[in-house]
Design a protein around this motif. Structure first.
Motif, short mmCIF file in Angstrom:
data_model
loop_
_atom_site.label_atom_id
_atom_site.label_comp_id
_atom_site.label_asym_id
_atom_site.label_seq_id
_atom_site.Cartn_x
_atom_site.Cartn_y
_atom_site.Cartn_z
N ILE A 41 0.86 -1.18 0.00
CA ILE A 41 0.00 0.00 0.00
C ILE A 41 0.89 1.23 0.00
O ILE A 41 1.75 1.39 0.88
CB ILE A 41 -0.92 0.04 1.23
CG1 ILE A 41 -1.78 -1.23 1.32
CG2 ILE A 41 -1.82 1.28 1.18
CD1 ILE A 41 -2.66 -1.30 2.56
N ILE A 42 0.74 2.08 -1.00
CA ILE A 42 1.49 3.33 -1.03
C ILE A 42 0.50 4.50 -0.92
O ILE A 42 -0.65 4.40 -1.35
CB ILE A 42 2.35 3.48 -2.29
CG1 ILE A 42 1.49 3.54 -3.56
CG2 ILE A 42 3.37 2.36 -2.39
CD1 ILE A 42 2.30 3.86 -4.81
N GLY A 43 0.97 5.59 -0.32
CA GLY A 43 0.15 6.78 -0.18
C GLY A 43 0.61 7.85 -1.13
O GLY A 43 1.81 8.14 -1.21
N LEU A 220 -2.10 13.31 5.80
CA LEU A 220 -0.90 12.53 6.14
C LEU A 220 -1.15 11.60 7.32
O LEU A 220 -0.53 10.54 7.40
CB LEU A 220 0.26 13.48 6.47
CG LEU A 220 1.09 13.97 5.28
CD1 LEU A 220 2.09 15.01 5.75
CD2 LEU A 220 1.82 12.82 4.60
N ALA A 221 -2.04 11.99 8.23
CA ALA A 221 -2.31 11.14 9.39
C ALA A 221 -2.93 9.82 8.95
O ALA A 221 -2.55 8.75 9.44
CB ALA A 221 -3.24 11.87 10.35
N VAL A 222 -3.87 9.87 8.01
CA VAL A 222 -4.50 8.65 7.50
C VAL A 222 -3.47 7.81 6.74
O VAL A 222 -3.37 6.60 6.94
CB VAL A 222 -5.69 8.99 6.59
CG1 VAL A 222 -6.19 7.74 5.87
CG2 VAL A 222 -6.83 9.60 7.41
N VAL A 223 -2.71 8.45 5.89
CA VAL A 223 -1.72 7.73 5.08
C VAL A 223 -0.67 7.06 5.95
O VAL A 223 -0.26 5.93 5.69
CB VAL A 223 -1.06 8.70 4.07
CG1 VAL A 223 0.13 8.03 3.38
CG2 VAL A 223 -2.08 9.16 3.03
N SER A 224 -0.25 7.74 7.01
CA SER A 224 0.79 7.17 7.88
C SER A 224 0.31 5.91 8.58
O SER A 224 1.11 5.03 8.93
CB SER A 224 1.23 8.20 8.92
OG SER A 224 0.18 8.52 9.82
N ALA A 225 -1.01 5.80 8.80
CA ALA A 225 -1.57 4.62 9.46
C ALA A 225 -1.78 3.46 8.50
O ALA A 225 -2.06 2.34 8.94
CB ALA A 225 -2.89 4.98 10.13
N GLY A 242 9.50 7.75 -0.44
CA GLY A 242 10.30 6.88 0.41
C GLY A 242 9.44 6.16 1.43
O GLY A 242 8.21 6.36 1.48
N PRO A 243 10.03 5.30 2.25
CA PRO A 243 9.29 4.61 3.30
C PRO A 243 8.58 5.61 4.21
O PRO A 243 9.15 6.65 4.56
CB PRO A 243 10.39 3.85 4.06
CG PRO A 243 11.48 3.65 3.05
CD PRO A 243 11.46 4.90 2.20
N SER A 244 7.35 5.30 4.57
CA SER A 244 6.52 6.25 5.33
C SER A 244 7.21 6.77 6.58
O SER A 244 7.24 7.99 6.83
CB SER A 244 5.19 5.60 5.70
OG SER A 244 4.47 5.23 4.56
N ALA A 245 7.75 5.87 7.39
CA ALA A 245 8.36 6.28 8.66
C ALA A 245 9.51 7.24 8.42
O ALA A 245 9.67 8.24 9.16
CB ALA A 245 8.84 5.04 9.43
N GLN A 246 10.32 6.99 7.39
CA GLN A 246 11.46 7.86 7.12
C GLN A 246 11.02 9.22 6.59
O GLN A 246 11.56 10.26 7.00
CB GLN A 246 12.39 7.18 6.12
CG GLN A 246 13.07 5.92 6.65
CD GLN A 246 14.00 5.31 5.64
OE1 GLN A 246 14.53 5.98 4.75
NE2 GLN A 246 14.22 4.00 5.74
N VAL A 247 10.05 9.23 5.69
CA VAL A 247 9.58 10.50 5.13
C VAL A 247 8.96 11.37 6.20
O VAL A 247 9.21 12.58 6.26
CB VAL A 247 8.58 10.24 3.99
CG1 VAL A 247 7.90 11.54 3.56
CG2 VAL A 247 9.28 9.59 2.79
N LEU A 248 8.17 10.78 7.08
CA LEU A 248 7.49 11.55 8.12
C LEU A 248 8.44 11.99 9.23
O LEU A 248 8.28 13.08 9.79
CB LEU A 248 6.34 10.74 8.70
CG LEU A 248 5.20 10.41 7.75
CD1 LEU A 248 4.19 9.47 8.40
CD2 LEU A 248 4.49 11.68 7.28
#
Length: 333
Positions: A41-43, A220-225, A242-248
């Motif tokens: 799943i990508i955002g 972004l809150a929804v996408v991060s979950a 990039g990977p969600s955790a790294q981008v955020l």
């Protein structure tokens, strides 16, 4: 429909979509490239007008005149979709690649029961008896968390709550177990508790059935979950991925930083919400070079040229002044 392990199910390369106007062609999607693996799943995030939805419609060949795909490639399980005839595309939509739209009221027919609409979707790609179609439809409704699924097949859309209508739309999109689902802000109009339930169910569907998803959102809150990887879009171009955790946690592009800082959770209670100055530029009046430069506090003369995407492992960004080491040095000087 599921490709070999490790092989992308969707490959997008230099996708370009433009719309003809009296002032010339306006490019709403400008050189977008990414790939998607089975079950991933990508955002795809950005402000309104950034080109997110047009990108999603382009993947399914749903761009109507005066719009057109001007260039690039979209390969689904190795098959090129760009340039495919409308008849061939219709054979693949719903069966191999499907879309969940933002407003189920606009996509569900108010004059037909949910069951009738699901049977019509099944009949477009399969030959089933009425009983078999009803059985498969009930299973799809149950899979997205609708109780008493068999009885609910007889209901009309207006008899469903907003959350249940969206679940029904998701069930229709997943009837044929497509390889790829494009979800265009499907939870925007729902309350937080229903959002959380649908996000949980979508993650389970991707995990259990290997369905790959592109989740389009400004939230972004929804996408991060939900997403394991984030693609940030601005004025038709990808500016960071990039990977969600790294981008955020460690964004490289100032626009991504602005989106993160604009989240209510990033603001101390009682303080004014942070916002990105200015607004998204019109496609007919894009500034030369970096489109974000007029709104960026780190812009310099070097931003007068269009920046290329810089790749560093799984990360990528399109900025000549990326945040990080250079940002810290500039702030200290």
């Amino acid at each position: 429909m599921t490709p070999e392990t490790g092989k992308p199910v969707l490959e997008v390369e230099n996708l370009q979509t433009e719309f003809a106007t009296a002032k010339g062609a306006l490019r709403a999607v400008d050189g977008v490239s990414f790939s998607l693996s089975p079950g991933e799943i990508i955002g795809l995030v950005g402000e309104s007008g950034s080109g997110k939805s047009v990108t999603g419609f382009s993947l399914l060949g749903l761009i109507d005149a005066p719009g057109r795909i001007a260039g690039g490639s979209v390969k689904l399980n190795g098959t090129e979709l760009v340039g495919m005839s409308p008849q061939e595309l219709r054979k693949r939509r719903g069966k191999e690649i499907a879309m969940i739209f933002q407003d189920p009221i606009a996509t569900l027919n108010p004059l037909l029961t949910i069951g009738q609409q699901m049977e019509m979707a099944l009949a477009a790609h399969e030959t089933l008896s009425r009983r078999a179609a009803a059985e498969k439809s009930a299973e799809a409704l149950a899979r997205v968390g609708i109780p008493s699924a068999r009885e609910r097949l007889k209901s009309y859309p207006h008899e469903f709550s907003g959350g249940m209508r969206q679940r029904a739309a998701i069930a229709i999109a997943l009837l044929h177990r497509p390889a790829v689902v494009v979800a265009d802000e499907p939870t925007t109009a729902l309350d937080v508790s229903i959002q959380a339930q649908i996000i949980h169910e979508m993650k389970a569907l991707a995990r259990d059935y290997g369905v790959a998803m592109i989740w389009i959102s400004h939230d972004l809150a929804v996408v991060s979950a939900l997403a394991s990887r984030i693609l940030v879009m601005y004025a038709g171009r990808l500016v960071e991925q990039g990977p969600s955790a790294q981008v955020l946690r460690d964004p490289r592009h100032p626009y991504t930083r602005g989106l993160i800082d604009s989240l209510p959770s990033a603001t101390v209670p009682g303080q004014m919400l942070t916002q990105i100055p200015g607004s998204m530029p019109s496609l007919g009046a894009l500034p030369p070079g970096c489109a974000f430069a007029p709104r960026c506090s780190y812009a310099s003369d070097a931003c007068g040229a269009k920046p290329d995407m810089v790749q560093a492992g799984r990360r990528g960004w399109r900025c000549v002044h990326p945040l990080g080491t250079e940002h810290k040095e500039r702030a200290a000087s």
